[in-house]
Write a protein that holds these residues in place. Structure first.
Motif, PDB file in Angstrom:
ATOM      1  N   LEU A 198      29.893  42.771  41.673  1.00 41.87           N
ATOM      2  CA  LEU A 198      28.730  41.821  41.962  1.00 41.87           C
ATOM      3  C   LEU A 198      29.155  41.116  42.897  1.00 41.87           C
ATOM      4  N   ASP A 199      30.384  40.338  43.171  1.00 38.99           N
ATOM      5  CA  ASP A 199      30.796  39.776  44.205  1.00 38.99           C
ATOM      6  C   ASP A 199      30.387  40.072  45.664  1.00 38.99           C
ATOM      7  N   ARG A 200      30.667  41.292  45.854  1.00 42.78           N
ATOM      8  CA  ARG A 200      30.315  41.774  47.088  1.00 42.78           C
ATOM      9  C   ARG A 200      28.895  41.893  47.541  1.00 42.78           C
ATOM     10  N   LEU A 201      27.877  41.842  46.644  1.00 46.24           N
ATOM     11  CA  LEU A 201      26.551  41.570  47.024  1.00 46.24           C
ATOM     12  C   LEU A 201      26.258  40.482  47.898  1.00 46.24           C
ATOM     13  N   LEU A 202      27.224  39.482  47.846  1.00 44.71           N
ATOM     14  CA  LEU A 202      26.928  38.324  48.721  1.00 44.71           C
ATOM     15  C   LEU A 202      27.109  38.624  50.243  1.00 44.71           C
ATOM     16  N   ALA A 203      27.599  39.698  50.437  1.00 48.80           N
ATOM     17  CA  ALA A 203      27.783  40.004  51.874  1.00 48.80           C
ATOM     18  C   ALA A 203      26.513  40.063  52.639  1.00 48.80           C
ATOM     19  N   PRO A 204      26.313  39.472  53.886  1.00 51.01           N
ATOM     20  CA  PRO A 204      25.154  39.233  54.704  1.00 51.01           C
ATOM     21  C   PRO A 204      24.273  40.672  54.770  1.00 51.01           C
ATOM     22  N   GLU A 205      24.676  41.735  54.688  1.00 52.10           N
ATOM     23  CA  GLU A 205      24.080  42.880  54.867  1.00 52.10           C
ATOM     24  C   GLU A 205      23.172  43.345  53.742  1.00 52.10           C
ATOM     25  N   TYR A 206      23.217  42.511  52.434  1.00 48.64           N
ATOM     26  CA  TYR A 206      22.576  42.513  51.416  1.00 48.64           C
ATOM     27  C   TYR A 206      21.265  41.627  51.266  1.00 48.64           C
ATOM     28  N   LYS A 207      21.217  40.904  52.356  1.00 53.38           N
ATOM     29  CA  LYS A 207      19.847  39.750  52.443  1.00 53.38           C
ATOM     30  C   LYS A 207      18.727  40.353  52.172  1.00 53.38           C
ATOM     31  N   ASP A 208      17.868  39.886  51.180  1.00 48.43           N
ATOM     32  CA  ASP A 208      16.587  40.511  50.726  1.00 48.43           C
ATOM     33  C   ASP A 208      16.739  41.972  50.045  1.00 48.43           C
ATOM     34  N   LYS A 209      17.852  42.391  49.981  1.00 44.86           N
ATOM     35  CA  LYS A 209      17.916  43.800  49.369  1.00 44.86           C
ATOM     36  C   LYS A 209      18.059  43.917  47.797  1.00 44.86           C
ATOM     37  N   VAL A 233      28.271  31.453  36.881  1.00 47.21           N
ATOM     38  CA  VAL A 233      27.032  30.650  37.297  1.00 47.21           C
ATOM     39  C   VAL A 233      27.091  30.473  38.614  1.00 47.21           C
ATOM     40  N   SER A 234      28.130  30.246  39.053  1.00 48.84           N
ATOM     41  CA  SER A 234      28.637  29.970  40.703  1.00 48.84           C
ATOM     42  C   SER A 234      28.120  31.123  41.376  1.00 48.84           C
ATOM     43  N   LEU A 235      28.274  32.466  40.926  1.00 48.64           N
ATOM     44  CA  LEU A 235      28.007  33.707  41.594  1.00 48.64           C
ATOM     45  C   LEU A 235      26.575  33.811  41.637  1.00 48.64           C
ATOM     46  N   ILE A 236      25.860  33.352  40.369  1.00 47.31           N
ATOM     47  CA  ILE A 236      24.344  33.664  40.432  1.00 47.31           C
ATOM     48  C   ILE A 236      23.790  32.688  41.531  1.00 47.31           C
ATOM     49  N   ASP A 237      24.294  31.247  41.370  1.00 47.13           N
ATOM     50  CA  ASP A 237      23.747  30.180  42.390  1.00 47.13           C
ATOM     51  C   ASP A 237      23.789  30.784  43.826  1.00 47.13           C
ATOM     52  N   GLU A 238      25.066  31.375  44.152  1.00 54.21           N
ATOM     53  CA  GLU A 238      25.303  32.016  45.550  1.00 54.21           C
ATOM     54  C   GLU A 238      24.417  32.975  45.779  1.00 54.21           C
ATOM     55  N   LEU A 239      24.149  33.948  44.977  1.00 51.75           N
ATOM     56  CA  LEU A 239      23.262  35.144  45.273  1.00 51.75           C
ATOM     57  C   LEU A 239      22.026  34.477  45.503  1.00 51.75           C
ATOM     58  N   LEU A 240      21.470  33.770  44.781  1.00 56.41           N
ATOM     59  CA  LEU A 240      20.057  33.254  44.870  1.00 56.41           C
ATOM     60  C   LEU A 240      19.919  32.370  46.161  1.00 56.41           C
ATOM     61  N   SER A 241      20.900  31.339  46.503  1.00 59.67           N
ATOM     62  CA  SER A 241      20.890  30.682  47.781  1.00 59.67           C
ATOM     63  C   SER A 241      20.869  31.094  48.834  1.00 59.67           C
ATOM     64  N   SER A 242      21.706  32.292  48.677  1.00 59.89           N
ATOM     65  CA  SER A 242      21.953  33.011  49.960  1.00 59.89           C
ATOM     66  C   SER A 242      20.611  33.919  50.414  1.00 59.89           C
ATOM     67  N   GLY A 243      19.792  34.138  49.529  1.00 60.31           N
ATOM     68  CA  GLY A 243      18.599  34.983  49.672  1.00 60.31           C
ATOM     69  C   GLY A 243      18.750  36.374  49.380  1.00 60.31           C
ATOM     70  N   ASN A 244      20.381  36.755  49.131  1.00 62.88           N
ATOM     71  CA  ASN A 244      20.408  38.102  48.773  1.00 62.88           C
ATOM     72  C   ASN A 244      19.776  38.582  47.708  1.00 62.88           C
ATOM     73  N   LEU A 245      19.700  37.726  46.547  1.00 58.83           N
ATOM     74  CA  LEU A 245      19.138  38.088  45.236  1.00 58.83           C
ATOM     75  C   LEU A 245      17.616  37.502  45.103  1.00 58.83           C
ATOM     76  N   LYS A 246      16.654  38.465  44.550  1.00 56.83           N
ATOM     77  CA  LYS A 246      15.229  37.899  44.532  1.00 56.83           C
ATOM     78  C   LYS A 246      14.986  38.033  42.978  1.00 56.83           C
ATOM     79  N   LEU A 247      14.245  37.056  42.460  1.00 57.75           N
ATOM     80  CA  LEU A 247      13.856  37.275  41.045  1.00 57.75           C
ATOM     81  C   LEU A 247      12.590  37.916  41.112  1.00 57.75           C
TER      82      LEU A 247
END
Length: 386
Positions: A198-209, A233-247
């Motif tokens: 899951l950590d690797r989903l923080l990579a820029p290539e996953y923006k909005d994906k 919790v830190s991972l979730i926060d980073e995924l959301l704030s980076s825009g990589n993860l959408k709810l």
């Protein structure tokens, strides 16, 4: 019959509905009268992660279970006029009932699908004295409150021929009938592969994906159990704030179209041939259980259904190969490897991924870790939804 581990929303419904209801002693009704006389067998054991597989199950165990089904059927025909009531998240399809009635034609199955209202419906039926479901089901965490209130009859499944090795993850009255788990779903037309962590989903290539449903916080719980709540919790926060993860409450349409080509979810039941699933490090893979409701009117029928649905080889073969039953859960991983080798289509897609996850050390909830899992799900839910 697709079920889920569930999220905080489900647990909240349980907790609210249980306020002021019967104690576990009241609901449980004492010791069960359901007991078989199957001869014992010895499991040819292979460890598949936290689950023990009995490779000789259909040679050594099934013949005894099969005899027990015949005896239960005779009793079930007499109970409540031969009516068997089954409530679950989703109602049983006519095709599933037809398969059951091919062997047990004198049982009339009545079914309801109640999703998040399942537990409150069971509790309300008990409180009002109305006809309740005979069968109860869920994962260790999703049905925790129902279990604590005594709605699972203390059936001795081992006496019906079930291997004792199958009964070690949950409480003894919880009969495992399937597995489910958290997986990365992805559209291969848009992405050729997905990360193993899951950590690797923080990579820029996953923006909005990447998407996740707000009610599906459990997809992060295995990570939290392995790495700790703070890191989760830190991972979730980073995924959301980076825009990589959408709810997204509806992940299916954007996944299938490729607009949001990666979804953190569970097993896949979308027939789109472009869609695939993959396990990931610290994914959760857990057992699903069925049992007999302590408030059931047809307890022999409930035991009959539970054993047939989990183990009958003709039914299991259909689940593995017939697309009509692709939305049923992946059979319990304790069954022989050959059972899963015949899988096709969506069942193969899901079973291959879940079994690979187990073999690679997936996080698996047990009765002993139940409350820790629930606390982690609560923490993930708060991080996702505020």
């Amino acid at each position: 019959m697709k079920r889920t581990l569930g999220a905080v929303a489900i647990t909240a419904v349980f907790a609210l509905a249980l306020t002021g209801c019967n104690t576990s002693t009241d609901a449980g009704g004492g010791d069960s009268a359901l007991e078989g006389d199957a001869a014992s067998a010895t499991c040819d054991a292979v460890e598949v992660g936290a689950i023990t597989r009995c490779e000789n199950f259909y040679d050594e165990y099934w013949p005894e279970i099969d005899k027990q089904l015949d005896a239960l059927y005779e009793e079930a025909k007499k109970a409540d006029g031969g009516t068997l009531v089954i409530w679950d998240w989703y109602e049983l399809s006519p095709d599933v009932i037809e398969q059951f009635n091919k062997r047990f034609p004198d049982i009339k199955v009545e079914t309801r699908g109640l999703t998040y209202n399942l537990s409150s419906a069971i509790i309300s039926a008990k409180a009002t004295g109305s006809r309740n479901t005979d069968v109860v089901s869920g994962s260790i965490t999703s049905m925790a409150a129902m279990y604590d209130e005594g709605f699972w009859e203390k059936v001795d499944w081992e006496s019906f021929g079930v291997p004792k090795e199958f009964l070690t993850i949950g409480a003894p009255e919880l009969m495992p009938d399937s597995i489910n788990g958290t997986l990365i779903q992805y559209n291969t037309d848009k992405v050729t592969a997905v990360p193993e962590t899951l950590d690797r989903l923080l990579a820029p290539e996953y923006k909005d994906k990447v998407s996740v449903a707000g009610y599906n916080a459990v997809v992060f719980a295995g990570y939290g159990m392995a790495e700790g709540e703070d890191k989760m919790v830190s991972l979730i926060d980073e995924l959301l704030s980076s825009g990589n993860l959408k709810l997204l409450e509806d992940q299916g349409a954007p996944l299938s179209s490729g607009d949001v080509p990666i979804a953190l979810n569970q097993t896949l039941f979308n027939p789109n041939p472009a869609l695939q699933v993959s396990p990931f490090e610290h994914a959760g893979v857990w057992a699903q259980f069925s049992g007999v409701n302590s408030d059931a009117k047809n307890k022999p029928g409930a035991a009959l259904w539970t054993l047939w649905n989990a183990f009958d080889p003709d039914w299991i073969s259909l689940r593995m190969t017939d697309e009509r039953f692709a939305s049923t859960q992946v059979p319990f991983a304790g069954l022989p490897a050959a059972t899963f080798a015949e899988s096709t289509g969506l069942m193969k897609t899901n079973s291959d991924a879940l079994l690979l996850g187990l073999e690679n050390g997936a996080e698996t909830e047990t009765q002993a870790t139940r409350d820790d899992w629930q606390a982690m799900i609560n923490a993930a839910d708060k991080a996702l939804n505020g």
